[in-house]
Scaffold this motif. Structure first.
Motif, mmCIF file in Angstrom:
data_model
loop_
_atom_site.group_PDB
_atom_site.id
_atom_site.type_symbol
_atom_site.label_atom_id
_atom_site.label_comp_id
_atom_site.label_asym_id
_atom_site.label_seq_id
_atom_site.Cartn_x
_atom_site.Cartn_y
_atom_site.Cartn_z
ATOM 1 N N GLY A 102 6.547 14.706 21.719
ATOM 2 C CA GLY A 102 7.537 13.956 22.758
ATOM 3 C C GLY A 102 7.639 14.971 23.904
ATOM 4 O O GLY A 102 7.334 14.587 25.141
ATOM 5 N N GLN A 107 7.841 12.632 26.915
ATOM 6 C CA GLN A 107 8.386 11.363 26.784
ATOM 7 C C GLN A 107 9.710 11.546 25.801
ATOM 8 O O GLN A 107 10.219 10.596 25.156
ATOM 9 N N CYS A 176 10.014 7.789 24.441
ATOM 10 C CA CYS A 176 9.813 6.612 25.384
ATOM 11 C C CYS A 176 8.537 6.856 26.566
ATOM 12 O O CYS A 176 8.603 7.898 27.367
ATOM 13 N N GLU A 177 7.467 6.114 26.635
ATOM 14 C CA GLU A 177 6.611 6.254 27.665
ATOM 15 C C GLU A 177 7.237 5.880 28.893
ATOM 16 O O GLU A 177 6.755 6.370 29.875
ATOM 17 N N ASP A 178 8.242 5.139 29.047
ATOM 18 C CA ASP A 178 8.719 4.687 30.098
ATOM 19 C C ASP A 178 10.289 4.882 30.285
ATOM 20 O O ASP A 178 10.743 4.486 29.171
ATOM 21 N N ARG A 210 16.854 12.777 29.332
ATOM 22 C CA ARG A 210 15.264 13.085 29.236
ATOM 23 C C ARG A 210 15.390 14.515 29.250
ATOM 24 O O ARG A 210 15.926 15.375 29.892
#
Length: 264
Positions: A102, A107, A176-178, A210
């Motif tokens: 990730g 991500q 999470c990609e977005d 993040r």
């Protein structure tokens, strides 16, 4: 290899047939040290590649699984053929492999989530904290359209030093990609674990960050997985069963990343 807290009373039968707890504890400590050594060697190899291939005009991802198989420098500390098989990895290392993947593709979102005291008191009386958390979180994620997000977390019931008990909470991460998916995930956490949460306390009780924006150097990539799993093997009467949860989607990603590392 799964992490679980074990006490002598968990084994039935005659006393002489029960395992020696000190030996089990020693074996657990050896496995933990082996995990740190394995991750440390992977990071040392990545550091050498970083120093050799560093170019200020290009972004370099030193822990990339693709770089692990390139061999453009001296022999690595652990050749691909010497890496353990997937089934021999502990859950701590599996958490690290998923976290590293990730981080590599930007991500990874780390989170800490506290549980509503009223719900916690009710679930503790039923002796089913883990089951209720898993069911409510799965339901909330399905409602928010993120049921298949790669997710891993550990129930924490002790302080950072591990010497005293604390209020039960979760440490973990989600891929999470977005960033909007991370926002949906935070909403799911709030609905599932803290429905009475007030707006003024949201950032303290439920926190999702993040990881890539924290400017964490790649040599510290292993810090968060090891931190969240540090007390997973410590016994607590409030959490009688296993405390580690790794979703199937996260397992698939971690297994694929490890397969590439082993050049299978």
């Amino acid at each position: 290899m799964k992490i679980s807290a074990i006490q002598l009373r968990d084994f039935s039968g005659a006393r002489r047939r029960k395992p020696l707890m000190n030996r089990l504890k020693s074996a657990r400590l050896r496995h933990a040290e082996a995990d740190r050594q394995l991750v440390g060697d992977l990071m040392d190899d990545a550091l050498r590649r970083y120093r050799i291939h560093w170019n200020p005009r290009h972004a370099y991802r030193p822990m990339s699984v693709w770089n692990e198989t390139s061999h453009h420098c001296d022999l690595p500390l652990i050749p691909a053929t010497k890496l353990p098989r997937w089934r021999d990895l502990t859950e701590t290392v599996k958490l690290f492999v998923g976290w590293d993947a990730g981080m590599e593709f930007e991500q990874a979102f780390a989170f800490t989530a506290h549980i509503d005291p009223d719900l916690l008191a009710k679930w503790e009386g039923e002796g089913a904290i883990q089951r209720n958390v898993e069911q409510r979180l799965r339901r909330a994620m399905r409602v928010n359209g993120i049921r298949d997000l790669p997710l891993g977390y550990v129930f924490e019931s002790r302080s950072a030093s591990g010497k005293s008990r604390s209020r039960i909470h979760l440490h973990g991460y989600v891929l999470c990609e977005d960033p909007l998916l991370a926002t949906r995930f935070k909403v799911a956490l709030e609905k599932a674990l803290y429905p009475s949460l007030k707006r003024s306390r949201r950032t303290r009780e439920i926190e999702v960050k993040r990881a890539n924006r924290e400017k964490v150097r790649f040599l510290r990539r292993g810090a968060w997985p090891f931190y969240i799993a540090k007390n997973a093997g410590s016994y607590d009467s409030r959490l009688p069963k296993r405390r580690v949860y790794i979703s199937e989607s996260l397992t698939d990603i971690a297994r694929l990343a490890w397969t590439v590392r082993r050049e299978e």
